[in-house]
Write an enzyme that holds these catalytic residues in place. Structure first.
Site, short mmCIF file in Angstrom:
data_model
loop_
_atom_site.label_atom_id
_atom_site.label_comp_id
_atom_site.label_asym_id
_atom_site.label_seq_id
_atom_site.Cartn_x
_atom_site.Cartn_y
_atom_site.Cartn_z
N HIS A 1 22.28 -15.76 -9.29
CA HIS A 1 23.04 -14.28 -8.97
C HIS A 1 23.04 -14.78 -7.42
CE1 HIS A 1 22.73 -12.42 -12.51
NE2 HIS A 1 21.25 -12.16 -12.69
N LYS B 1 20.09 1.19 -11.75
CA LYS B 1 21.48 1.74 -11.56
C LYS B 1 21.91 3.06 -12.29
CE LYS B 1 25.01 -0.93 -12.19
NZ LYS B 1 25.92 -0.40 -13.07
#
Length: 891
Positions: free
Chosen positions: A160, A558
């Site tokens: 990432h 999220k």
């Protein structure tokens, strides 16, 4: 950065902690040398501008009226564009130097502590020996030994884009760090010290002159190479060192003279080159290349270790005769290559064990160069030969040779095999569904969509890797957004189609990944239904009923906010563990924890100890990403310490005392958890579901610009816009809030939830007695320490939504107030001396970079700057690197 004492610049008005003298000296020296470099490069004016901004930023933390911060902002606004870039680079260089000084001081402290322990003295409470001793006290020696034998730690490296540094910058930093470490062994005042300082100055000058921005995005194979450099530097040797230290403690005086008690418990994994979910740059060809690169590094490490071992096996045949088994091995080696064995016999006359090991080395080298006539078919064949050498040495009485360096080599083979790290494949469930529909409509040999062809080629690549390196090299296949029981058998069906039937397909374990709040809630129902599928049952029968389930921390956070996501994950683990017990399943939970707190980060060992009873069971697997890989594994001493801490927690997680505490706390505070969950989720949704929130979020943070930063091969979002948060990946979501000094992803909603509970005594009781809640609060406190309300307000003012800005700032204040009330602290991190010291020293310097970033953002948002868009974007990206280095926490 100056010729003054950098380490003494502690802002007033915050809890002050003493800076260790050795660390202070290192930071002071590096700051002075950087100041000289800045003067040489840009003259006195550059150094004066940097110093003035630094002084104002420090002063602003003790001035209640905000005058110093306003002056700093005005100073930044008056810089020419060239000067703004120079100042941004100066502060970024400072953070790189301060970071390496802090890291080395950690190593210095660890080494000093280790040197003061007697050979069999217990290490700290969170060490493996201490954990094992506690387990023995609770369950007895026999059970403790069995749990130690079954212990598993599986870190999985992911690419990432959170490591914002270029590799060239990282290499430069490492060279400076080596020179700082060298000073501890040099004589004060001697010419060697002067030479060291000269080289330091040259390296810091190189660091200053090296562009912090990549010219283009790294490829996937660049990312593979970056992580492989960590293996080469530390992990190849660190893991056998950890095994040896525990074995030495367990066996005491017999250590190194008898078969080890410790079985290798660590296995590395990697998504780099295998994770194609949303990354079109990961293709079947890339997957094969990534596996080949890792294998080359594994075999190189084995060759180095084997050669070192062979150098010490100069035992002659008279005192250490070969066993019949070893003689037979030598004859087999001669039959493979008489030329090679004749040369070996000449270099190792009358040394049968060294001779056999040199023959083994030749075969490993042949495996490395893919010489089929001499190569080992797999790592098990190599292990068999090494065991023959070991048994022969033991039989001949050379026990220290048998269980010394040779045992270390055996541990390396057992841990890394020929593949180094298992390459795990990941793909989205909807991609599989589309591929199956395409094949059903057109036939497997028909005119298929390019993505369908790539899906089938992925399975063929997996088969290639298994044939070349063994099943252990690549068999896990993770299904993102597993939302139906059919998503798991779809993997087996596609593999069968790719190979013309199940009899030719590779060995695969399909792993569900539950990511969203709804998926976590439905996880057990999905697993129950999938369990009935014949192909799933067939795989369970073959693998000893072992099931792996991955939990996604990022999207759930999220989705419902950090607090509700953590509680949902805890509940899901509890229910999945019960499902496994009910169905006689050997369960491994795979934690998709990012490095940042907003993605489930934080200290892994404390998180393990807070898991629901039965959910660990001696096995812990987690993702390690971006900057976290280098922070935890970049230095050998720190890596060993981290591995010991996590495995110690894994060993203890199911100790009766830990199980009892977690179970009782979960029952006692179940109602509190429910109230916190509802209040937190409602307040989080009030913000993120407000009309226009996605576009406002992109306006008040550098979200769009972060997408331009060439720091990872993977796109920042699934779609082309941020009209919906569903299309935004968790990494830029966390990274953007971090850059804006808000860190919203790590704490938003908690303050309202705590305030609605309102009972300070109840909250303090939960903090003292409920490990999960204590972990949540401590992680949020760490996240809050890296926020700055004054700076955050300036970012939020970039948008035109005062209502949303007020929600954020009010919740920030409320969360800080209630976290301090819950912990009974006088200030953020006031109870955590080391971390508090590090944060308070850094904050003013990060402020300076934030003001420069705000200048660039305002220019991009309003067009009021004279500089071009390209120049403004470059300045902003330079500050992104600096803020990431300063906060030591990105996405």
């Amino acid at each position: 950065m100056t010729e003054a004492e950098i380490g003494s610049d502690v802002p007033r008005g915050v809890v002050s902690h003493e800076v260790p003298e050795l660390l202070r000296n290192d930071v002071r020296l590096l700051g002075e040398l950087l100041g000289r470099v800045l003067r040489d490069a840009g003259g006195e004016d550059l150094l004066a501008d940097v110093e003035r901004l630094r002084e104002l930023a420090i002063a602003s933390h003790s001035e209640p009226n905000g005058r110093a911060l306003a002056e700093a902002e005005a100073l930044v606004a008056g810089f020419s564009h060239e000067r703004a870039e120079q100042v941004a680079r100066a502060f970024t260089c400072y953070f790189h130097l301060a970071n390496l000084a802090e890291e080395y001081h950690r190593v210095r402290v660890l080494r000093d502590r280790e040197s003061q322990l007697s050979p069999h003295e217990l290490a700290p409470d969170d060490s493996l020996p201490a954990a094992y001793q506690q387990l023995v006290a609770e369950v007895g020696e026999e059970t403790a030994r069995a749990r130690l034998r079954d212990l598993e730690f599986r870190p999985v490296f992911t690419a990432h884009p959170t490591e914002a540094r270029r590799r060239a910058v990282s290499r430069s930093i490492r060279r400076v760090a080596e020179l700082v470490a060298e000073r501890d062994t040099l004589h004060i005042g001697g010419t060697t010290l002067a030479e060291n300082e000269r080289r330091l100055l040259a390296e810091i000058d190189t660091l200053w002159r090296t562009s912090p921005l990549r010219a283009e995005k790294p490829t996937v194979l660049d990312e593979v190479a970056t992580v492989l450099s960590v293996f080469d530097a530390t992990l190849a040797d660190v893991l056998p060192t950890v095994y040896r230290r525990l074995d030495d403690w367990l066996l005491e005086d017999q250590a190194g003279t008898t078969a080890p008690v410790v079985a290798p418990f660590a296995r590395l994994g990697s998504w780099i080159g295998g994770d194609r979910d949303g990354n079109p740059n990961v293709t079947a060809e890339v997957t094969r290349a990534a596996a080949a690169m890792a294998s080359e590094h594994a075999l190189d490490a084995l060759l180095v270790s084997a050669s070192r071992t062979a150098d010490g096996l100069t035992l002659d045949a008279v005192g250490t005769p070969a066993s019949p088994e070893l003689s037979a091995l030598w004859q087999r080696q001669r039959s493979l290559s008489d030329a090679i064995t004749s040369r070996i016999a000449g270099s190792a006359p009358n040394e049968p064990h060294r001779r056999a090991l040199l023959g083994i080395i030749e075969r490993v080298a042949a495996t490395r160069r893919r010489d089929a006539d001499l190569a080992y078919a797999n790592a098990d064949e190599l292990l068999t030969d090494l065991r023959i050498v070991q048994r022969s040495l033991e039989t001949a009485g050379a026990r220290r040779a048998a269980f010394g360096d040779l045992q270390r080599l055996i541990w390396q083979v057992q841990t890394f095999g020929f593949h180094l790290a298992e390459l795990e494949i990941r793909q989205h469930s909807q991609v599989h569904a589309a591929a199956l529909a395409d094949i059903e409509a057109n036939g497997v040999d028909g005119d298929l969509q390019p993505m369908t062809v790539e899906v089938l080629d992925t399975f063929r690549a997996l088969g290639t890797v298994q044939r070349r390196l063994g099943v252990a090299a690549a068999r896990r296949y993770i299904v993102s957004f597993t939302q139906s029981p059919e998503h798991l058998p779809a993997v087996y069906r596609l593999a069968d189609l790719a190979f013309g039937g199940p009899e030719h397909a590779p060995v695969i374990d399909a792993i569900p990944l539950f990511e969203t709040f709804a998926d976590l809630q439905n996880s057990v129902e999905i697993l129950d239904a999938a369990l009935e599928h014949p192909r799933v049952q067939e795989r369970l029968a073959a693998n000893g009923r072992r099931v792996e389930v991955m939990l996604g921390y990022s999207d759930s956070s999220k989705d419902v906010g950090p607090l509700s996501a953590t509680l949902a994950l805890d509940d899901a683990q509890r229910r999945i563990a019960e499902w496994a017990r009910r169905n006689d399943i050997v369960l491994t939970l795979f934690h998709g924890r990012g490095g940042a707190l907003g993605r489930g980060g934080g200290p892994a060992n404390r998180a393990v100890m807070a898991q629901p009873p039965g959910s660990v069971d001696g096995r812990f697997k987690l993702t390690e990403q971006g900057e976290v890989i280098f922070a935890r594994y970049g230095d050998a001493d720190i890596a060993a310490r981290h591995i010991e801490q996590v495995t110690a927690a894994t060993l203890l997680a199911d100790a009766p005392s830990v199980v009892r505490r977690n179970d009782e706390a979960a029952g006692r505070f179940a109602d509190l958890a429910s109230r916190l969950d509802v209040a937190s989720r409602e307040h989080f949704h009030e913000l993120v579901r407000a009309d226009g929130f996605p576009s406002w979020f992109a306006q008040v943070t550098p979200l769009e610009e972060i997408g331009l930063l060439p720091i990872g091969s993977r796109p920042a979002r699934r779609g082309l816009s941020v009209s919906s948060l569903d299309d935004l990946r968790a990494i830029p979501w966390v990274f953007s809030w971090s850059q804006a000094r808000i860190n919203l992803a790590g704490w938003y909603g908690l303050g309202t939830a705590l305030a609605q509970v309102g009972d300070v005594e109840e909250l303090r009781a939960a903090y003292a007695e409920w490990p999960l809640f204590a972990t949540i609060i401590d992680n949020v406190e760490m996240s809050l320490a890296k926020t700055d309300e004054r700076i955050a307000a300036r970012y939020l003012a970039l948008g035109d939504r005062d209502d949303l800005a007020k929600l954020v700032l009010d919740e920030m204040r409320r969360t800080r107030e209630w976290v301090l009330a819950t912990t009974g602290s006088t200030g953020v991190l006031s109870r955590r001396r080391i971390l508090g010291r590090a944060v308070q020293l850094r904050s003013p310097y990060v402020d300076a970079l934030s003001l420069l970033q705000l200048r660039a953002l305002r220019g991009l948002r309003t067009g009021g700057e004279q500089a071009s868009t390209d120049d403004l974007q470059r300045l902003l990206l330079l500050t992104v690197n600096g803020v990431a280095a300063g906060l030591q926490n990105t996405g």
